[in-house]
Motif scaffolding. Structure first.
Motif, short mmCIF file in Angstrom:
data_model
loop_
_atom_site.label_atom_id
_atom_site.label_comp_id
_atom_site.label_asym_id
_atom_site.label_seq_id
_atom_site.Cartn_x
_atom_site.Cartn_y
_atom_site.Cartn_z
N MET A 1 0.84 -1.17 0.00
CA MET A 1 0.00 0.00 0.00
C MET A 1 0.89 1.23 0.00
N LYS A 2 0.40 2.27 -0.67
CA LYS A 2 1.09 3.55 -0.63
C LYS A 2 0.58 4.35 0.56
N ALA A 3 1.30 5.39 0.92
CA ALA A 3 0.85 6.28 1.99
C ALA A 3 -0.48 6.91 1.58
N GLY A 4 -1.43 6.90 2.51
CA GLY A 4 -2.74 7.49 2.23
C GLY A 4 -3.78 7.08 3.24
N VAL A 5 -5.04 7.22 2.85
CA VAL A 5 -6.15 6.93 3.74
C VAL A 5 -6.57 5.47 3.60
N LEU A 6 -6.69 4.81 4.73
CA LEU A 6 -7.22 3.46 4.81
C LEU A 6 -8.61 3.57 5.41
N GLN A 7 -9.60 3.07 4.71
CA GLN A 7 -10.97 3.14 5.19
C GLN A 7 -11.46 1.73 5.50
N ILE A 8 -11.98 1.55 6.70
CA ILE A 8 -12.50 0.25 7.12
C ILE A 8 -14.02 0.33 7.10
N LEU A 9 -14.62 -0.51 6.25
CA LEU A 9 -16.07 -0.58 6.14
C LEU A 9 -16.57 -1.77 6.95
N HIS A 10 -17.58 -1.55 7.75
CA HIS A 10 -18.12 -2.61 8.60
C HIS A 10 -19.37 -3.21 7.98
N THR A 11 -19.52 -4.52 8.12
CA THR A 11 -20.69 -5.19 7.54
C THR A 11 -21.97 -4.88 8.30
N ASP A 12 -21.87 -4.35 9.52
CA ASP A 12 -23.08 -4.05 10.30
C ASP A 12 -23.68 -2.68 9.95
N GLY A 13 -23.05 -1.97 8.98
CA GLY A 13 -23.58 -0.69 8.56
C GLY A 13 -23.14 0.49 9.40
N SER A 14 -22.32 0.28 10.41
CA SER A 14 -21.85 1.40 11.22
C SER A 14 -20.90 2.27 10.39
N ASP A 15 -20.61 3.46 10.89
CA ASP A 15 -19.76 4.41 10.16
C ASP A 15 -18.40 3.80 9.86
N ALA A 16 -17.88 4.17 8.70
CA ALA A 16 -16.55 3.71 8.30
C ALA A 16 -15.50 4.37 9.20
N GLU A 17 -14.44 3.65 9.46
CA GLU A 17 -13.31 4.18 10.20
C GLU A 17 -12.26 4.62 9.17
N LYS A 18 -11.67 5.81 9.35
CA LYS A 18 -10.65 6.31 8.42
C LYS A 18 -9.35 6.58 9.16
N TYR A 19 -8.29 6.02 8.60
CA TYR A 19 -6.96 6.15 9.19
C TYR A 19 -5.97 6.59 8.12
N PHE A 20 -4.94 7.32 8.54
CA PHE A 20 -3.80 7.57 7.65
C PHE A 20 -2.77 6.49 7.93
N VAL A 21 -2.26 5.87 6.85
CA VAL A 21 -1.18 4.88 6.98
C VAL A 21 -0.03 5.32 6.08
N PRO A 22 1.21 5.18 6.55
CA PRO A 22 2.35 5.60 5.76
C PRO A 22 2.75 4.58 4.68
N GLY A 23 2.06 3.47 4.63
CA GLY A 23 2.35 2.40 3.68
C GLY A 23 2.10 1.07 4.35
N GLY A 24 2.31 0.00 3.64
CA GLY A 24 2.12 -1.31 4.22
C GLY A 24 1.75 -2.35 3.18
N PHE A 25 1.14 -3.44 3.65
CA PHE A 25 0.76 -4.54 2.79
C PHE A 25 -0.68 -4.94 3.08
N ALA A 26 -1.39 -5.38 2.06
CA ALA A 26 -2.75 -5.87 2.22
C ALA A 26 -2.89 -7.19 1.47
N LEU A 27 -3.58 -8.12 2.08
CA LEU A 27 -3.83 -9.42 1.46
C LEU A 27 -5.32 -9.72 1.57
#
Length: 95
Positions: A1-27
């Motif tokens: 992942m590049k530096a930027g906003v990571l948004q976590i969407l929940h299956t229960d419909g609650s508000d998305a969580e938004k985080y800044f991450v400096p980079g990383g990996f996603a699988l």
């Protein structure tokens, strides 16, 4: 992942969580679950444009004074790019 906003969407419909991450990996897995590994994640609400601008200015000074091809110049360039990405996450542009 590049530096930027990571948004976590929940299956229960609650508000998305938004985080800044400096980079990383996603699988992502077949069941739509995604594992994320990053050195840190900062809630967007915790970011401060003034602090980001100040940190960018310090990184730029370090970059400008570092010897071409040096580790110090590379580290300063990374700092500048991460601070630019944080500012962009807040809708601000710094140069």
């Amino acid at each position: 992942m590049k530096a930027g906003v990571l948004q976590i969407l929940h299956t229960d419909g609650s508000d998305a969580e938004k985080y800044f991450v400096p980079g990383g990996f996603a699988l992502s897995h077949e069941n739509s679950v995604t594992d994320i590994t990053c050195p840190e994640a900062v809630p967007l609400d915790d970011l401060d444009v003034g602090s980001i601008t100040s940190a960018f200015s310090e990184a730029k000074k370090s970059y400008d004074s570092a010897e071409d091809g040096s580790e110090a110049k590379a580290e300063a360039q990374i700092d500048m790019e991460v601070n630019r990405a944080m500012a962009a996450a807040l809708g601000t542009t710094i140069a």
